[in-house]
Design an enzyme around this catalytic site. Sequence first.
Site, mmCIF file in Angstrom:
data_model
loop_
_atom_site.group_PDB
_atom_site.id
_atom_site.type_symbol
_atom_site.label_atom_id
_atom_site.label_comp_id
_atom_site.label_asym_id
_atom_site.label_seq_id
_atom_site.Cartn_x
_atom_site.Cartn_y
_atom_site.Cartn_z
ATOM 1 N N GLN A 93 -8.231 -13.466 3.428
ATOM 2 C CA GLN A 93 -8.797 -12.137 3.162
ATOM 3 C C GLN A 93 -9.304 -12.086 1.719
ATOM 4 O O GLN A 93 -8.541 -11.810 0.799
ATOM 5 C CB GLN A 93 -7.763 -11.037 3.420
ATOM 6 C CG GLN A 93 -8.393 -9.663 3.308
ATOM 7 C CD GLN A 93 -7.547 -8.535 3.884
ATOM 8 O OE1 GLN A 93 -7.366 -7.532 3.228
ATOM 9 N NE2 GLN A 93 -7.051 -8.679 5.083
ATOM 10 N N ASN B 23 -20.658 4.461 7.864
ATOM 11 C CA ASN B 23 -20.432 3.018 7.661
ATOM 12 C C ASN B 23 -20.479 2.244 8.979
ATOM 13 O O ASN B 23 -20.968 1.109 9.028
ATOM 14 C CB ASN B 23 -19.102 2.798 6.935
ATOM 15 C CG ASN B 23 -19.109 3.446 5.554
ATOM 16 O OD1 ASN B 23 -20.139 3.915 5.085
ATOM 17 N ND2 ASN B 23 -17.956 3.487 4.915
ATOM 18 N N SER C 55 -13.223 -4.645 0.532
ATOM 19 C CA SER C 55 -14.079 -3.881 -0.396
ATOM 20 C C SER C 55 -15.558 -4.196 -0.238
ATOM 21 O O SER C 55 -16.244 -4.566 -1.203
ATOM 22 C CB SER C 55 -13.643 -4.100 -1.852
ATOM 23 O OG SER C 55 -12.473 -3.371 -2.134
ATOM 24 N N TYR D 95 0.840 -1.198 0.000
ATOM 25 C CA TYR D 95 0.000 0.000 0.000
ATOM 26 C C TYR D 95 0.881 1.257 0.000
ATOM 27 O O TYR D 95 1.668 1.483 0.925
ATOM 28 C CB TYR D 95 -0.958 0.019 1.195
ATOM 29 C CG TYR D 95 -1.986 -1.106 1.202
ATOM 30 C CD1 TYR D 95 -2.153 -1.957 0.097
ATOM 31 C CD2 TYR D 95 -2.806 -1.321 2.298
ATOM 32 C CE1 TYR D 95 -3.090 -2.973 0.104
ATOM 33 C CE2 TYR D 95 -3.747 -2.349 2.309
ATOM 34 C CZ TYR D 95 -3.882 -3.180 1.206
ATOM 35 O OH TYR D 95 -4.808 -4.189 1.220
ATOM 36 N N LEU E 194 -17.880 -2.218 -0.105
ATOM 37 C CA LEU E 194 -18.670 -1.313 -0.962
ATOM 38 C C LEU E 194 -18.227 -1.386 -2.423
ATOM 39 O O LEU E 194 -18.599 -0.506 -3.215
ATOM 40 C CB LEU E 194 -18.559 0.134 -0.450
ATOM 41 C CG LEU E 194 -19.091 0.387 0.972
ATOM 42 C CD1 LEU E 194 -18.921 1.857 1.350
ATOM 43 C CD2 LEU E 194 -20.561 -0.021 1.066
HETATM 44 P P1 NDP Z 1 -14.798 -0.190 0.165
HETATM 45 O O1 NDP Z 1 -15.247 -1.048 -0.940
HETATM 46 O O2 NDP Z 1 -15.723 -0.013 1.323
HETATM 47 O O3 NDP Z 1 -14.421 1.227 -0.447
HETATM 48 C C1 NDP Z 1 -14.047 2.283 0.394
HETATM 49 C C2 NDP Z 1 -14.087 3.592 -0.392
HETATM 50 O O4 NDP Z 1 -15.435 3.872 -0.807
HETATM 51 C C3 NDP Z 1 -13.690 4.759 0.488
HETATM 52 O O5 NDP Z 1 -12.304 4.924 0.543
HETATM 53 C C4 NDP Z 1 -14.417 5.907 -0.183
HETATM 54 O O6 NDP Z 1 -13.688 6.268 -1.341
HETATM 55 C C5 NDP Z 1 -15.731 5.240 -0.585
HETATM 56 N N1 NDP Z 1 -16.730 5.299 0.505
HETATM 57 C C6 NDP Z 1 -16.682 4.638 1.691
HETATM 58 N N2 NDP Z 1 -17.769 4.885 2.426
HETATM 59 C C7 NDP Z 1 -18.526 5.733 1.712
HETATM 60 C C8 NDP Z 1 -19.767 6.339 1.968
HETATM 61 N N3 NDP Z 1 -20.430 6.111 3.105
HETATM 62 N N4 NDP Z 1 -20.288 7.161 1.009
HETATM 63 C C9 NDP Z 1 -19.623 7.371 -0.148
HETATM 64 N N5 NDP Z 1 -18.425 6.824 -0.443
HETATM 65 C C10 NDP Z 1 -17.875 5.993 0.478
HETATM 66 O O7 NDP Z 1 -13.451 -0.735 0.815
HETATM 67 P P2 NDP Z 1 -11.937 -0.715 0.247
HETATM 68 O O8 NDP Z 1 -11.894 -1.055 -1.184
HETATM 69 O O9 NDP Z 1 -11.311 0.550 0.703
HETATM 70 O O10 NDP Z 1 -11.341 -1.921 1.063
HETATM 71 C C11 NDP Z 1 -11.320 -1.895 2.490
HETATM 72 C C12 NDP Z 1 -10.011 -2.453 2.983
HETATM 73 O O11 NDP Z 1 -9.877 -3.796 2.582
HETATM 74 C C13 NDP Z 1 -8.749 -1.780 2.437
HETATM 75 O O12 NDP Z 1 -8.425 -0.605 3.101
HETATM 76 C C14 NDP Z 1 -7.725 -2.843 2.704
HETATM 77 O O13 NDP Z 1 -7.340 -2.832 4.064
HETATM 78 C C15 NDP Z 1 -8.504 -4.113 2.391
HETATM 79 N N6 NDP Z 1 -8.274 -4.553 0.992
HETATM 80 C C16 NDP Z 1 -7.582 -5.735 0.809
HETATM 81 C C17 NDP Z 1 -7.329 -6.219 -0.441
HETATM 82 C C18 NDP Z 1 -6.580 -7.502 -0.593
HETATM 83 O O14 NDP Z 1 -6.174 -7.848 -1.718
HETATM 84 N N7 NDP Z 1 -6.359 -8.243 0.463
HETATM 85 C C19 NDP Z 1 -7.736 -5.480 -1.647
HETATM 86 C C20 NDP Z 1 -8.488 -4.276 -1.359
HETATM 87 C C21 NDP Z 1 -8.747 -3.857 -0.087
HETATM 88 P P3 NDP Z 1 -13.725 7.735 -1.989
HETATM 89 O O15 NDP Z 1 -14.007 8.742 -0.928
HETATM 90 O O16 NDP Z 1 -12.383 7.872 -2.616
HETATM 91 O O17 NDP Z 1 -14.803 7.681 -3.030
#
Ligand code: NDP
Length: 329
Positions: free
Chosen positions: A178, A297, A208, A54, A210
Amino acid sequence: MQHRSLGKSGLKLSALSFGSWVTFKNQVDDAAAVELMKLAYDAGVNFFDNAEAYAAGDSERIMGRALKRLGWGRDTFTVSSKVFWGGKLPTQRGLSRKHVRDACDAALARLQVEYLDLYFCHRPDLETPIEETVRAMHELVMAGKVLYWGTSEWSADQIAQAHGIARAMGLTPPTMEQPQYNLFVREKVEREFAQLYATIGLGTTIWSPLASGILSGKYAKGVPADSRMALPEYQWLRDELESAEGQARVRKAVELGRLASDLGATTAQLAIAWCLANPNVSTVILGATSAAQLRENLGALEVVAKLNTAVLERIETIVANKPAPPPRY
Ligand code: NDP
């Protein structure tokens, strides 16, 4: 906050946790990281997810500085790292004994902690024997640098193999996986891993929830300039969003939004609550770029009780992607 066992281990994680992929460094600076982590912790979140990949290590550096500033007791939170994409050189990538060990030491230094609670193999490495990786992880556990090790986006077969090797050789088996899990991506968690929950007691820290924000419903009005879909490095996410499948997802999110408002919830809360309703999910890792998003959230916890059979059926009709029942042996 509700707490759930990480698979059959004794570790109890908060049902909602907080991760830093994309956000830390690109959208969230040191001050915002402190604010978001404090907000999460004060709401009962006890797991913070990170990875060597990251922001090329900067995400862990920011989290490490935040942990230092916040000064929480080390026995009150858990933190993870993941190994796979460390650098460009062949010795800096993959799951060889060498990189597993070097990456762990580097993550400990960046996060400024003495041990990682959770350490994940970020992807399978087809060029390294699973036995070598299992032994490397076991050695880190024995050295006190890692408490629980696991995998991310491995297949059920690969996880079962790692487990079998560990059991046969008296090594520490993997505790958790994960996987991506959300209303659009369900196959692994609901079908492929079904046997593993019962047989090896696999825990899951799902990512993810969302679908990178699509399940907040906001992309129906276009791409906000401050969202991850507008970051040049994440053009691939935007390409996915703009594909026919991505646009179908955006439309489904709008329909889910109507259902959510009938329940007095937001679209994001409904989507996260739906993940929480699966008992095989140990923790749902949230991502957020603002306190308002994170607060919203975290409110998903109160929506879970509203997901009765009728509501779940309405959700199935909208997403229309229920995996076939898992095979029975
Ligand atoms: P989400 O799918 O929940 O996306 C989060 C993003 O969505 C936020 O950063 C924001 O982005 C937007 N968002 C979140 N809440 C809201 C809301 N209430 N209203 C509007 N927009 C919102 O999760 P992530 O994809 O961030 O994944 C979560 C965690 O999972 C990561 O941080 C990581 O730790 C892990 N992960 C692990 C992976 C793996 O391969 N093992 C791969 C991916 C993630 P914005 O404001 O930019 O629009």
